[in-house]
Write a protein that holds these residues in place. Structure first.
Motif: not given
Length: 514
Positions: A207, A210-212, A248, A252
Motif C-alpha cells: 500500500w 501504491s502497488k496493492d 482497505h 478497493h
C-alpha cells in the motif's frame, strides 16, 4: 534494529539486489510471501525462495546459499532467537526479518548493522532499555592504580585502601546490575506470543508503494484469519486488525452503481459481512452434521466422544426442527436457482483468473480428514483417561500405534490437537482446579531415533491473553537434567525430546512450575 521506513530502508535496498527468501510453513508466512513475490515480480527483483520448517533446515539452507547472497529475508522465523549466533554469517550479510513470534530477541533489536526487523512498533513489544541489559566493559577496567610515584609508604597505603574500597563497590554494583538484568530478561522472555500478521505487514508495504491489489488484500485477510483460527492472537487484536483491513476493503471494492457492463458474478470483489456467522468448521463445504461433530467448540460442549453426547446432539437438532436427513446433506443456504448454476459460474470466472479449483477442493478434503482425526483422537484420549494431572499441568501422551499418530507427530497438527483436547477436557472434568491448568502433550516422532514431539499449551480460560510460558520452561527443565532436547520448531513451545529422557524431563518441569 527496527526498520522505521519500510520503503527506503527495506524495499529500495533489496530492489537492486539478488535476495534469498526463507519462508516458514505456516499459512500467514505463505500469504506474506505471496504478497512480496507479487511486488518483486512487478519490479523485476531477482530472488530465490526456500521454504523452511525448522531451525535445522534454516541453518542448512543458509550454509548452502550464503556465498551467493548478501541479503536475506526471513518470514515468520528468526525474530525470537539470536540470529547471528545461530547462523554465524559474514559481517557484510544483512537479514531482513518479518516475524510474528514474540518476544523479539534483544540482540536482534539492538544490532544496528546486520539485523533489520520488519515489525510494527505499535505492537505491545515492551523491549528492555539498552542500558538495562548491556554494559560497557571498559567501566570495569578503570583505576588500575600506580605505586611508582615516589609517595611516602603511608600515603601509598591510604591510596591502596581507597582503591580496594572503590573496587569492592564496583564489584557490588556489577553484581546488583547483573541481578537486575537477569530479572528484566526473565520478565521479558518468559512468555511466548504472536504479534501483527506478517501478511498484513507486507500488504501495508504494498500500500505504501501504491502497488496493492485485491489479490494481495485477500492474502492479508487469510493471514490474519489464520492467526485467529489458530488462537495465536486475542479477540481484541483480531477485531482491531479487521478494522484496519476493512478500510482497505472499502477502498478497493467500492461499487459504482452507474457503471455499465458489470459482471453478474464478480469473483475478484471482496467484502466483509458484519452479520451473525456460524463459527463451524468448513460448514459451507460439508454437511451441517459433520461440521458440528468436528468443530472444537461444539464437540467439547456436547461431549460428542460419549454416547450421551451424541444423543444430546440429536436432541439439539430435533429442537431446532432440522430432520437428520437434511443436516447430513451438503450445507444448503442459497436460493435454488443460484445453487444449480453457482459452481459453473464460479469455475467460468475462476478460469479467467487462473484459479485451480481442484487443488482447493483437495485442500478442503485434507482439512476435513484432519478435523475428523482430531476429534476421534480426542474421544480416545478422554474415554481411556489419557489426560492426567501432573500437579502444575495436565499431561497426555499418544502411544505408538495410535490411529493417525503419524499425523500428530507434526508440530502444527499436534498443537491443534492439544488446543482442542484441552478445550474438551475442561468441558468434561468436574475438577475445578484441573480446569485452570495448562496442557503438555507428547506424540512419537521417530521410532528409529527414539524421539517424541512435545508441545505446551496455556490454560483454557476466557480471559486468556494467548501468552505461552512453556518455551522457557522446557529450556530450563532440559538444562537442569541434561535431557537431549532439540528446539527445532520456530515456536519455542514445541520441542523434540529423546523418549528415554522424558521421565526426568517431566520431573524437572513439575518441580520448576510447582
Amino acid at each position: 534494529m527496527f526498520v522505521s521506513d519500510f520503503r527506503k530502508e527495506f524495499y529500495e535496498v533489496v530492489q537492486s539486489q539478488r535476495v534469498l527468501l526463507f519462508v516458514a510453513s505456516d499459512v500467514d508466512a505463505l500469504c506474506a510471501c505471496k504478497i512480496l513475490q507479487a511486488l518483486f515480480q512487478c519490479d523485476h527483483v531477482q530472488y530465490t525462495l526456500v521454504p523452511v520448517s525448522g531451525w535445522q533446515e534454516l541453518e542448512t539452507s543458509f550454509l548452502e546459499h550464503k556465498e551467493q547472497f548478501r541479503h536475506f529475508i526471513l518470514i515468520n522465523c528468526g525474530a525470537n532467537v539470536d540470529l547471528l549466533d545461530i547462523l554465524q554469517p559474514d559481517e557484510d550479510t544483512i537479514f531482513f526479518v518479518c516475524d510474528t513470534h514474540r518476544p523479539v530477541n534483544v540482540i536482534n533489536v539492538y544490532n544496528n548493522t546486520q539485523i533489520k526487523l520488519l515489525i510494527k512498533q505499535d505492537d505491545d513489544l515492551e523491549v528492555p532499555a539498552y542500558e538495562d541489559i548491556f554494559r560497557d566493559e571498559e567501566e570495569d577496567e578503570e583505576h588500575s592504580g600506580n605505586d611508582s610515584d615516589g609517595s611516602e609508604p603511608s600515603e601509598k597505603r591510604t591510596r591502596l585502601e581507597e582503591e580496594i574500597v572503590e573496587e569492592t563497590m564496583r564489584r557490588r554494583q556489577r553484581r546488583e546490575w547483573e541481578a537486575r538484568r537477569r530479572d528484566i530478561l526473565f520478565d521479558y522472555e518468559q512468555y511466548e506470543y504472536h504479534g501483527t500478521s506478517s501478511a498484513m505487514v507486507m500488504f501495508e508495504l504494498a500500500w505504501m508503494l501504491s502497488k496493492d491489489l485485491n489479490d494481495m488484500l485477500w492474502w492479508a485477510i487469510v493471514g490474519l484469519t489464520d492467526q485467529w483460527v489458530q488462537d495465536k492472537i486475542t479477540q481484541m487484536k483480531y477485531v482491531t486488525d479487521v478494522g484496519v483491513l476493512q478500510r482497505h476493503v472499502s477502498r478497493h471494492n467500492h461499487r459504482n452503481e452507474d457503471e455499465e457492463n458489470t459482471l453478474s458474478v464478480d469473483c475478484t470483489r471482496i467484502s466483509f459481512e458484519y452479520e451473525p456467522s456460524l463459527r463451524l468448521a468448513l460448514y459451507q463445504h460439508w454437511s451441517l452434521h459433520d461440521s458440528l461433530c468436528n468443530t472444537s467448540y461444539t464437540a467439547a460442549r456436547f461431549k460428542l466422544w460419549s454416547v450421551h453426547g451424541q444423543k444430546r446432539l440429536q436432541e439439539f437438532l430435533a429442537d431446532m426442527g432440522l430432520p437428520l436427513k437434511q443436516v447430513k446433506q451438503k450445507f444448503q443456504a442459497m436460493d435454488i436457482s443460484l445453487k444449480e448454476n453457482l459452481r459453473e459460474m464460479i469455475e467460468e470466472s475462476a478460469n479467467k483468473f487462473g484459479s485451480n479449483l481442484d487443488k482447493l477442493y483437495h485442500g478442503l478434503e485434507l482439512a476435513k480428514k484432519q478435523l475428523r482425526a482430531t476429534q476421534q483422537t480426542i474421544a480416545s484420549c478422554l474415554c481411556t483417561n489419557l489426560v492426567i494431572s501432573q500437579g502444575p499441568f495436565l499431561y497426555c501422551s499418544l502411544m505408538e500405534g495410535t490411529p493417525d499418530v503419524v499425523l500428530f507427530s507434526r508440530p502444527a497438527s499436534l498443537s491443534l490437537l492439544s488446543k482442542h483436547l484441552l478445550k474438551s477436557f475442561v468441558c468434561s472434568t468436574k475438577n475445578r482446579r484441573c480446569k485452570l491448568l495448562p496442557l503438555v502433550m507428547a506424540a512419537p516422532l521417530s521410532v528409529e531415533h527414539g524421539t517424541v514431539t512435545m508441545v505446551g499449551i496455556p490454560p483454557e480460560t476466557d480471559s486468556s491473553d494467548r501468552k505461552n510460558f512453556f518455551g522457557r520452561a522446557f529450556e530450563k527443565a532440559a538444562e537442569s537434567t541434561s535431557s537431549r532436547m532439540l528446539h527445532n520448531h520456530f515456536d519455542l513451545s514445541v520441542i523434540e525430546l529423546k523418549a528415554e529422557d522424558r521421565s526426568k524431563f517431566l520431573d524437572a518441569l513439575i518441580s520448576l512450575l510447582s
